[in-house]
Design an enzyme around this catalytic site. Structure first.
Site, short mmCIF file in Angstrom:
data_model
loop_
_atom_site.label_atom_id
_atom_site.label_comp_id
_atom_site.label_asym_id
_atom_site.label_seq_id
_atom_site.Cartn_x
_atom_site.Cartn_y
_atom_site.Cartn_z
N ASP A 103 43.76 34.85 39.51
CA ASP A 103 43.34 35.88 40.61
C ASP A 103 44.02 35.64 41.80
O ASP A 103 44.74 34.57 41.93
CB ASP A 103 41.66 35.66 40.57
CG ASP A 103 41.10 36.20 41.79
OD1 ASP A 103 41.18 37.78 41.82
OD2 ASP A 103 40.38 35.77 42.61
N ASP A 313 37.75 32.37 40.91
CA ASP A 313 36.61 31.60 41.51
C ASP A 313 35.41 32.80 41.89
O ASP A 313 34.39 32.10 42.28
CB ASP A 313 37.21 30.95 42.91
CG ASP A 313 37.49 32.48 44.01
OD1 ASP A 313 38.04 33.38 43.49
OD2 ASP A 313 37.47 31.89 45.10
N ASP A 317 35.34 37.73 38.69
CA ASP A 317 36.41 36.78 37.67
C ASP A 317 35.76 36.35 36.31
O ASP A 317 36.31 35.96 35.52
CB ASP A 317 37.23 35.72 38.49
CG ASP A 317 38.02 36.15 39.61
OD1 ASP A 317 38.54 37.26 39.38
OD2 ASP A 317 37.96 35.50 40.60
#
Length: 364
Positions: A103, A313, A317
């Site tokens: 990410d 995080d 996600d």
């Protein structure tokens, strides 16, 4: 978590147990044959000693103990490095990882967004015309008022900027967040939208073509543009900036040297994503992805035979972390991300990802 991991049986332990099931009878048979052979053809008083020697030397205890001791050592060593691995099976699977999906915000970058510029529709596109303080203040005021109900890093950054500038915020209601697009709320009796250009346009707001061209140039420098409207009126744009973590470039280089493909997936626009990727050495970028799209990208990679680790995080996600072969969550992120993941990194840096995979390979 560490205690649970050390008590769990890894798949390779079951393999060792199957070997032991055949190995033990073979050793007993060999010991019996040794006793008979020495007793009949050599020295009878040596036969028992030699038979016991076979049992001692070929004892399957080492075979049975090796795997759980390795899991114990591996998970314990990981915990000391701030890497919480939730099971021996996870520690074992991780050594097969050949693709790491990252990410962007909060994982590759610091996640500490800050507002670095405000440009209002009434001020015009040229920088020499950006001194209409009241219009700029109004843009920030309405954007921050609407974002008060948001949990997103960008929303928090906008609200924080308004507080730092001493801007009074209005009460809001009818708050609604559209994942990957933006937020909407009623402020001072008007509908306020804050988010992507496409989000405003989908809600019937006409965006300024000159400002749109300017936003493309801004995004190519690695910054993020947030559009703001009130009612049917375009107010302006907020320019936010995030920077890569100090260790990101080095960690990504180490992953590549380990023959692991690295891909960055983000809901941000392609210009900003490519700029961050260029600073960190990432060559594969998937941008403009909605939360459910991240898990779809993971499944697409797995369908091609890749063993995928997802690192993230945020709340957005969590589906991708659950879909990956190995989900790795930053402890600085949301609770649902940590719950969905197989591995939790107490130190929120990418070096921990490298250490986790390397440790898995050594343990295996």
């Amino acid at each position: 978590l560490v205690e649970q991991a050390q008590a769990a049986t890894a798949p390779i332990q079951r393999f060792a147990d199957r070997i032991s099931a055949y190995f033990i009878p073979c050793v007993i048979a060999a010991s019996g044959f040794t006793f008979w052979y020495w007793y009949r053809y050599f020295y009878a008083d040596q036969s028992l000693l030699n038979a016991v020697s076979v049992l001692v030397i070929a004892c399957p205890c080492a075979l049975g103990l090796a795997t759980p001791v390795a899991v114990l050592a591996g998970t314990g060593s990981a915990a000391r490095k701030g890497i919480l691995i939730k099971g021996g099976d996870i520690l074992e699977r991780m050594h097969k990882v050949d693709t790491v999906v990252l990410d962007k915000t909060g994982t590759v970058t610091t996640g500490k967004m800050s507002v670095v510029d405000v440009r209002c529709a009434e001020c015009g596109a040229g920088s020499e015309q950006l001194n209409a303080k009241s219009s700029k203040l109004q843009t920030v005021q309405y954007a921050a008022s609407a974002e008060q109900g948001s949990e997103h890093l960008m929303g928090s950054a906008i609200v924080r900027h308004a507080h730092e500038e001493g801007i009074q915020l209005f009460p809001f209601d009818a708050f609604r967040a559209i994942p990957g697009q933006g937020v909407g709320a009623t402020v001072q009796g008007s509908r306020v939208l804050v988010g992507k250009q496409s989000y405003l346009e989908a809600n019937g707001i006409a965006t300024d073509p000159a400002m749109a061209r300017e936003s493309v140039q801004i995004e190519q420098t690695g910054k993020t543009v947030i559009w703001v409207s009130r009612g049917n009126e375009m107010l302006g744009i907020l320019v936010l900036m995030d920077v890569p973590k100090e260790d990101s470039q080095e960690a990504i280089g180490q992953l590549k040297r380990m023959q692991i493909d690295v891909t960055m997936v983000t809901g941000d626009n392609r210009g900003t994503a490519q700029a961050i990727a260029g600073q960190t050495g990432i060559t594969s970028v998937i941008a403009g992805v909605l939360p459910h799209g991240k898990s779809e990208e993971i499944n697409r990679l797995r369908a091609r035979g890749r063993v995928v680790a997802m690192v993230g995080d945020g709340i957005n996600d969590a589906p991708a972390l659950a879909a990956a072969d190995i989900g790795i969550a930053m402890a600085s992120g949301s609770d649902i991300a940590m719950e969905s993941a197989d591995v939790v990194l107490m130190r929120s840096d990418l070096q921990s990802v490298v250490q986790a995979i390397a440790l898995s390979r050594k343990t295996f």
